[in-house]
Design a protein around this motif. Structure first.
Motif, PDB file in Angstrom:
ATOM      1  N   ASP A  97       0.709  -1.294   0.091  1.00  0.00           N
ATOM      2  CA  ASP A  97      -0.197   0.047  -0.162  1.00  0.00           C
ATOM      3  C   ASP A  97       0.857   1.375   0.116  1.00  0.00           C
ATOM      4  OD1 ASP A  97      -2.259  -1.381  -0.239  1.00  0.00           O
ATOM      5  OD2 ASP A  97      -2.695  -1.133   1.893  1.00  0.00           O
ATOM      6  N   GLU A  98       1.765   1.195   0.807  1.00  0.00           N
ATOM      7  CA  GLU A  98       2.762   2.191   0.985  1.00  0.00           C
ATOM      8  C   GLU A  98       3.453   2.854  -0.442  1.00  0.00           C
ATOM      9  OE1 GLU A  98       5.334   5.506   2.665  1.00  0.00           O
ATOM     10  OE2 GLU A  98       3.398   4.647   2.785  1.00  0.00           O
ATOM     11  N   ASN A 101       1.090   4.038  -2.768  1.00  0.00           N
ATOM     12  CA  ASN A 101       0.438   5.372  -2.297  1.00  0.00           C
ATOM     13  C   ASN A 101       1.761   6.225  -3.003  1.00  0.00           C
ATOM     14  OD1 ASN A 101      -1.737   5.057  -1.078  1.00  0.00           O
ATOM     15  ND2 ASN A 101      -0.930   4.858   0.923  1.00  0.00           N
ATOM     16  N   ARG A 102       2.940   5.855  -2.394  1.00  0.00           N
ATOM     17  CA  ARG A 102       4.105   6.766  -3.205  1.00  0.00           C
ATOM     18  C   ARG A 102       4.110   6.998  -4.446  1.00  0.00           C
ATOM     19  NH1 ARG A 102       8.427   7.379   0.044  1.00  0.00           N
ATOM     20  NH2 ARG A 102       9.826   7.116  -1.360  1.00  0.00           N
ATOM     21  N   ALA A 105       1.023   9.037  -5.342  1.00  0.00           N
ATOM     22  CA  ALA A 105       1.222  10.431  -5.245  1.00  0.00           C
ATOM     23  C   ALA A 105       2.203  11.161  -6.123  1.00  0.00           C
ATOM     24  CB  ALA A 105       1.642  10.340  -3.966  1.00  0.00           C
ATOM     25  N   ILE A 120       0.811  17.328  -0.431  1.00  0.00           N
ATOM     26  CA  ILE A 120       0.807  15.746  -0.797  1.00  0.00           C
ATOM     27  C   ILE A 120       2.134  15.238  -0.748  1.00  0.00           C
ATOM     28  CG2 ILE A 120       0.233  14.250  -2.663  1.00  0.00           C
ATOM     29  CD1 ILE A 120      -2.392  15.425  -1.940  1.00  0.00           C
ATOM     30  N   TYR A 121       3.031  15.876  -1.099  1.00  0.00           N
ATOM     31  CA  TYR A 121       4.396  15.523  -1.379  1.00  0.00           C
ATOM     32  C   TYR A 121       5.028  15.212   0.059  1.00  0.00           C
ATOM     33  CZ  TYR A 121       9.650  15.344  -2.145  1.00  0.00           C
ATOM     34  OH  TYR A 121      10.937  15.111  -2.315  1.00  0.00           O
ATOM     35  N   ARG A 123       3.094  14.328   2.741  1.00  0.00           N
ATOM     36  CA  ARG A 123       2.404  13.362   3.295  1.00  0.00           C
ATOM     37  C   ARG A 123       2.797  12.000   2.737  1.00  0.00           C
ATOM     38  NH1 ARG A 123       1.211  10.354   6.442  1.00  0.00           N
ATOM     39  NH2 ARG A 123      -0.868   9.689   7.045  1.00  0.00           N
ATOM     40  N   TYR A 124       2.856  12.002   1.415  1.00  0.00           N
ATOM     41  CA  TYR A 124       2.935  10.534   0.950  1.00  0.00           C
ATOM     42  C   TYR A 124       4.166  10.278   0.435  1.00  0.00           C
ATOM     43  CZ  TYR A 124      -2.060  10.629   1.491  1.00  0.00           C
ATOM     44  OH  TYR A 124      -3.390  10.426   2.066  1.00  0.00           O
ATOM     45  N   GLY A 127       6.665  11.108   3.924  1.00  0.00           N
ATOM     46  CA  GLY A 127       5.981  10.395   5.057  1.00  0.00           C
ATOM     47  C   GLY A 127       5.609  11.132   6.487  1.00  0.00           C
ATOM     48  N   VAL A 148      -3.985  18.668   2.549  1.00  0.00           N
ATOM     49  CA  VAL A 148      -3.684  17.274   2.067  1.00  0.00           C
ATOM     50  C   VAL A 148      -5.381  16.701   1.443  1.00  0.00           C
ATOM     51  CG1 VAL A 148      -3.387  14.737   3.025  1.00  0.00           C
ATOM     52  CG2 VAL A 148      -2.062  16.781   3.714  1.00  0.00           C
ATOM     53  N   LEU A 152      -6.135  15.910  -2.208  1.00  0.00           N
ATOM     54  CA  LEU A 152      -6.464  14.574  -2.678  1.00  0.00           C
ATOM     55  C   LEU A 152      -7.872  14.340  -3.672  1.00  0.00           C
ATOM     56  CD1 LEU A 152      -5.625  12.362   0.274  1.00  0.00           C
ATOM     57  CD2 LEU A 152      -4.586  12.225  -1.747  1.00  0.00           C
TER      58      LEU A 152
END
Lengths: 161, 419
Positions: A97-98, A101-102, A105, A120-121, A123-124, A127, A148, A152
């Motif tokens: 998932d990570e 997401n990356r 993103a 967004i940068y 956050r995803y 981290g 964020v 999204l």
């Protein structure tokens, strides 16, 4: 430009820039070498068929290989295991998932602008937590959270449209 | 020396650096140099040759390109005919033709985009990024045609469709920047300057990142024009100076921007500096053989001289401009230039020459679209030339003719106090 001349030029460009594209796909996006070569070949085919007047070919090709590499992981990330070294990454849900997401993103970052993109940068891709984002953007946690969320929403609406 | 490490610079090139990094690198020549060095070092000396499988694909595309010119001629001879087995190469050839057609006939270009959309829709075995780019181009060109046909709302809608297609292309952000730039043009024409400015921000950032100097300059030229119309003359000067420092050997762009910059300088009262920029623009016009533009620039300098009372300096420029306008059959401009010459002669007490210049102006207006109403004003002026009020009457009539160019229904009323 005559067709033969264009093809000869294309071959010369291929010879010059192909190793760079493969290198970027491998180093920056960790695409396996064989797949990186295939991606770079597709980029050169797109270039040959592009209608655009391209001033700085190298930058255009790099933009294309970055986009191809993002798409590559977007497609494969859903169904394949991650490279081993990605287990080192902190994973709020799962490694897959990570990673997904990356990659998503990164792809989405070109669709939103300004502070939304930055939030967004952070956050995803970096981290960061909401309070950390607030500190980096010199704003309140409430506003950081809003950036964020709205970012999204914008990405989602662009994806659906 | 760069301000960021290689990883961050590569993030910038790839399009996902944070905003502050993007803003900095876009304008920093050190970072730009570091990026080039980094990419050159990554490129190395190794060269590659395409594998056999790729060569086959290239041969196929090349063969299609060769036959596309003939197919396009057949298609254009009868656009209503059904095309079987259309190729991507034919679509590209048609798109190139549409782009050229836009200036000649927007309606015809619009009609051809409908045909092209149909052809692209029938393509088989073409990769999705190539299809996305072709479809994006079809709708972007359709938007251009619609804009030229004054159908602005539909033009914006067509750009939305273009953006959807481009998002599936090989380099989405690059092509989406074209859409942003086109949107900016439409918003600016509708005086929605804030929206236009936002779209330009996005386009400029992408063009800078892609090293596309030509398109970046085009965006900056539009930005300067918007700032000028908003009467933010300092900002307009900044934008246009950035273009000048960035346009290299693109003399055509430099010429136009020098002229724009001069107008902004005039607005900020820097008349001498404006004249310097205009003279530089004239030199470029002459080098490029652009006689009409050179005449306009000379006229601009002459008007500056008139404003500062240097009538003797203004006259040769006015006469040269008038002659060039006459040769190009630009009779309105020729007439106005002759009126300016008349003003200079009057200031120098050369009434006979002033009378000749007014007569020439009258002749020019007789050959222009301003004929009926302008002639009435010119007759009034001719009668007033020997009176002590000749100067103010001339200025009054000239202002009226200028107004007539914008509003052809404007009525000529003699100046107040006159019977």
């Amino acid at each position: 430009m005559a067709t033969e001349e264009r093809t000869a030029r294309w071959e010369a460009d291929y010879g010059k820039h192909f190793p760079l594209l493969v290198g970027i796909a491998m180093k920056k996006f960790r695409v396996p070498p064989e797949d990186a070569e295939l991606l770079a070949q597709d980029v050169f085919l797109s270039y040959l068929q592009s209608t655009a007047t391209i001033e700085d070919l190298r930058r255009w090709l790099i933009g294309a290989i970055c986009n191809s590499s993002r798409k590559y992981w977007l497609n494969r990330g859903r169904r394949e295991d991650l490279p081993e070294d990605y287990s080192k990454e902190s994973a709020p849900t799962s490694a897959v998932d990570e990673m997904h997401n990356r990659v998503a993103a990164r792809q989405a970052l070109s669709q939103v602008g300004g502070k939304y993109r930055e939030a967004i940068y952070l956050r995803y891709l970096e981290g960061c937590t909401i309070p950390e984002i607030a500190a980096r953007l010199r704003t309140t946690p409430g506003y950081a959270e809003k950036l964020v969320r709205v970012g999204l929403e914008r990405i989602r609406s662009k994806g659906e449209s | 020396m760069s301000h960021y490490d290689e990883s961050m610079l590569l993030d910038y090139v790839a399009g996902f650096a944070p905003q502050d990094v993007t803003v900095h690198v876009t304008r920093c020549s050190d970072c730009a140099r570091s990026i080039d060095e980094m990419l050159a070092s990554m490129e190395g000396d190794a060269t590659a040759t395409p594998p056999e499988s790729l060569r086959h694909a290239v041969d196929e595309i090349t063969a299609q390109e060769k036959s596309a010119a003939g197919e396009l001629s057949t298609l254009l001879a009868d656009p209503s005919r059904t095309v079987t087995n259309a190729s991507a190469a034919l679509c590209r050839a048609l798109l190139r033709h549409i782009e050229e057609e836009l200036d000649r006939s927007p309606q015809s270009a619009f009609d051809l985009t409908l045909k092209c959309e149909q052809l692209v829709g029938s393509l088989e075995g073409v990769s999705s990024p190539v299809l996305a780019e072709l479809n994006g181009d079809v709708f972007r060109f359709r938007s251009h045609a619609l804009r030229m046909l004054s159908r602005q709302k539909e033009a914006l809608d067509a750009l939305d469709v273009a953006a959807k297609h481009y998002s599936g292309s090989a380099v989405p952000d690059f092509y989406l920047a074209h859409v942003d730039f086109s949107r900016a043009g439409i918003h600016a024409s509708q005086e929605r300057f804030d929206l236009a400015s936002e779209e330009l921000n996005a386009a400029e950032e992408v063009y800078a990142r892609y090293g596309d100097r030509r398109r970046l300059n085009r965006a900056l030229v539009v930005r300067g024009a918007i700032q000028f119309r908003q009467k933010d003359f300092q900002a307009a000067k900044g934008s246009w100076r950035r273009v000048l420092s960035n346009c290299g050997d693109d003399a055509d762009t430099a010429m136009r921007v020098l002229h724009n910059l001069a107008q902004a300088l005039i607005e900020t009262g820097e008349v001498e500096e404006a004249a310097i920029q205009l003279y530089a623009a004239v030199r470029l016009c002459d080098e490029l053989g652009k006689t009409a533009e050179a005449a306009k620039m000379r006229w601009g300098i002459a008007k500056l001289y008139l404003r500062t009372g240097s009538h003797r300096d203004a006259l040769p420029l006015l006469l040269a401009s008038e002659s060039a306008f006459r040769t190009d059959r630009r009779f309105e401009e020729a007439g106005l230039t002759a009126l300016d010459a008349a003003q200079a002669y009057l200031s120098l007490q050369q009434r006979s020459e002033a009378r000749d210049a007014v007569r020439r102006a009258l002749d020019f207006f007789l050959g222009s679209s301003l004929e009926k109403r302008a002639v009435e004003a010119m007759r009034y002026l001719t009668e007033a030339l020997d009176s002590p009020q000749a100067q103010p009457v001339l200025q009054y009539v000239r202002a009226y003719v200028e107004e007539l160019r914008v509003d052809p229904r404007a009525l000529f009323m003699p100046p107040r106090g006159d019977t």
